[in-house]
Scaffold this active site. Structure first.
Site, PDB file in Angstrom:
ATOM      1  N   SER A   1       0.796  -1.239   0.000  1.00  0.00           N
ATOM      2  CA  SER A   1       0.000   0.000   0.000  1.00  0.00           C
ATOM      3  C   SER A   1       0.822   1.280   0.000  1.00  0.00           C
ATOM      4  CB  SER A   1      -0.937   0.020   1.209  1.00  0.00           C
ATOM      5  OG  SER A   1      -2.044  -0.792   0.958  1.00  0.00           O
TER       6      SER A   1
ATOM      7  N   TYR B   1      -2.880  -3.011 -10.542  1.00  0.00           N
ATOM      8  CA  TYR B   1      -2.842  -2.793  -9.087  1.00  0.00           C
ATOM      9  C   TYR B   1      -1.882  -3.780  -8.405  1.00  0.00           C
ATOM     10  CZ  TYR B   1      -4.393  -2.804  -4.230  1.00  0.00           C
ATOM     11  OH  TYR B   1      -4.416  -2.780  -2.854  1.00  0.00           O
TER      12      TYR B   1
ATOM     13  N   LYS C   1       0.294   3.507  -2.896  1.00  0.00           N
ATOM     14  CA  LYS C   1      -0.954   4.271  -3.121  1.00  0.00           C
ATOM     15  C   LYS C   1      -0.739   5.785  -3.271  1.00  0.00           C
ATOM     16  CE  LYS C   1      -4.054   0.735  -1.462  1.00  0.00           C
ATOM     17  NZ  LYS C   1      -4.244  -0.152  -0.332  1.00  0.00           N
TER      18      LYS C   1
ATOM     19  N   TYR D   1      -4.439   3.686   7.546  1.00  0.00           N
ATOM     20  CA  TYR D   1      -5.761   3.043   7.582  1.00  0.00           C
ATOM     21  C   TYR D   1      -6.553   3.470   8.811  1.00  0.00           C
ATOM     22  CZ  TYR D   1      -2.628  -0.046   4.968  1.00  0.00           C
ATOM     23  OH  TYR D   1      -1.671  -0.542   4.168  1.00  0.00           O
TER      24      TYR D   1
ATOM     25  N   VAL E   1       1.414  -3.648   3.803  1.00  0.00           N
ATOM     26  CA  VAL E   1       1.506  -4.952   4.479  1.00  0.00           C
ATOM     27  C   VAL E   1       2.826  -5.682   4.199  1.00  0.00           C
ATOM     28  CG1 VAL E   1      -0.984  -5.332   4.743  1.00  0.00           C
ATOM     29  CG2 VAL E   1       0.179  -6.147   2.667  1.00  0.00           C
TER      30      VAL E   1
HETATM   31  N1  GLN Z   1      -1.491  -5.569  -2.009  1.00  0.00           N
HETATM   32  C1  GLN Z   1      -2.169  -5.420  -0.763  1.00  0.00           C
HETATM   33  C2  GLN Z   1      -3.646  -5.729  -0.916  1.00  0.00           C
HETATM   34  O1  GLN Z   1      -4.203  -5.282  -1.849  1.00  0.00           O
HETATM   35  C3  GLN Z   1      -1.994  -4.026  -0.265  1.00  0.00           C
HETATM   36  C4  GLN Z   1      -2.670  -3.801   1.065  1.00  0.00           C
HETATM   37  C5  GLN Z   1      -1.812  -3.121   2.070  1.00  0.00           C
HETATM   38  O2  GLN Z   1      -0.606  -2.973   1.961  1.00  0.00           O
HETATM   39  N2  GLN Z   1      -2.460  -2.739   3.138  1.00  0.00           N
HETATM   40  O3  GLN Z   1      -4.242  -6.399  -0.150  1.00  0.00           O
END
Ligand code: GLN
Length: 305
Positions: free
Chosen positions: A61, A189, A64, A241, A259
């Site tokens: 993420s 993505y 993003k 988040y 993550v």
């Molecule tokens: N690639 C991960 C997902 O889409 C990204 C989520 C994250 O880093 N929180 O679930």
């Protein structure tokens, strides 16, 4: 600074045992939960690093903010905000229990999966491969590292198992918020999430965001100052988040976690920070990474509040 970073890491390394590495993307489960590294870029390019700062991990993420940046550069703020809201959801990054009445654009934001998937559709390119190429070019430009590439194993692992993201994308389509081939946008993505970086790469990108779009060293304007401000504001509101409020209280700087264990933090007009520690808390944020940022923020007064 290097001594301070080493001290903070040695004090915070015990927290790595309080977290768990992500396993819902099977390839991520291979990470070493005891890893902890940090890099800071300040004062036009001064670089200080400690711990496992050379280890590579996938952005997840943390990409993003770059998806948001490219969408802003391609379409402008008005279009971006029409497609993707700017309010914190207070929900996990992959939540899809919005409301059984309707899903609206203002229910999502650029830092959750649904928002980032929606923003991929705004990025210009004749194909989703071309859109992805433009995104990784932006990552290379901002990090100053032309060798950035996709971790194929993580990408394939996520593509094979990413059914929750498929569900989110179909939900966006069902509510008329995107209108494209679902597998194509998801392919972009998943590749974006699988860009492999180290702490220094994240610190360099964060430095540009913190420094009003200007590169360290060359002084080149890499992105508009307005867009850097937009991204920093969004990261402050929802970059961690449903842990963003707590993070604002304890650390107080714009940041984005992933993550894979990375955190990218931009201290406006001061420095860019990249942290890696893959043991995560229940919300998907790096436990030791957040602790280290909290300590650093206390020690050198980083909170913007
Ligand atoms: N690639 C991960 C997902 O889409 C990204 C989520 C994250 O880093 N929180 O679930």
């Amino acid at each position: 600074m290097k001594q301070l970073l080493e001290k903070i890491l040695s004090d915070c390394s015990r927290y790595t045992s309080e977290g768990v590495v992500a396993s819902y993307i099977p390839e991520l489960a291979k990470a070493d939960p005891s890893d902890l590294g940090i890099c800071i870029i300040s004062d036009g390019g001064k670089t200080d690093c400690a711990g496992d700062y050379e280890k590579r991990f996938t952005m997840q993420s943390v990409v993003k903010p770059l998806v948001l940046l490219l969408a802003l550069e391609d379409r402008g703020e008005d279009v971006v905000e029409r497609i993707c809201g700017v309010e914190a959801t207070g929900k996990p990054f992959d939540a899809f229990n919005y409301s059984d009445l309707a899903l609206k654009n203002e229910h999502i934001n650029p830092m959750i999966n649904a928002g980032a998937i929606a923003l991929c559709t705004l990025i210009k390119g004749d194909s989703y491969d071309e859109r992805f190429s433009r995104l990784i070019e932006l990552a290379k430009r901002l990090s100053g590292d032309p060798s950035l590439s996709v971790d194929e194993a993580v990408y394939l692992s996520e593509k094979a198992t990413g059914n929750k993201n498929r569900a989110l994308a179909y939900m966006l389509k069902a509510y008329g918020m995107i209108d494209c081939d679902i597998e194509e946008v998801l392919d972009m993505y998943f590749k974006a999430c699988s860009i492999s970086v180290n702490c220094k790469n994240l610190a360099a990108i964060a430095y540009v965001l913190a420094n009003h779009g200007i590169a360290p060293g060359s002084g080149e304007q890499l992105i508009s100052a307005e867009h850097a401000k937009y991204v920093n504001a969004i990261m402050t509101i929802c970059g961690m988040y449903n842990g963003s409020g707590e993070f604002a209280l304890r650390v107080g700087i714009p940041a984005k976690s992933g993550v894979g264990g990375g955190i990218m933090a931009a201290v406006p007009s001061r420095m860019g920070i990249g942290i890696y520690s893959p043991a995560l808390d229940k919300k998907g944020n790096s436990v030791a990474g957040v602790k280290a940022l909290e300590r650093l923020s206390e020690e050198i007064k980083l909170s913007i509040f």
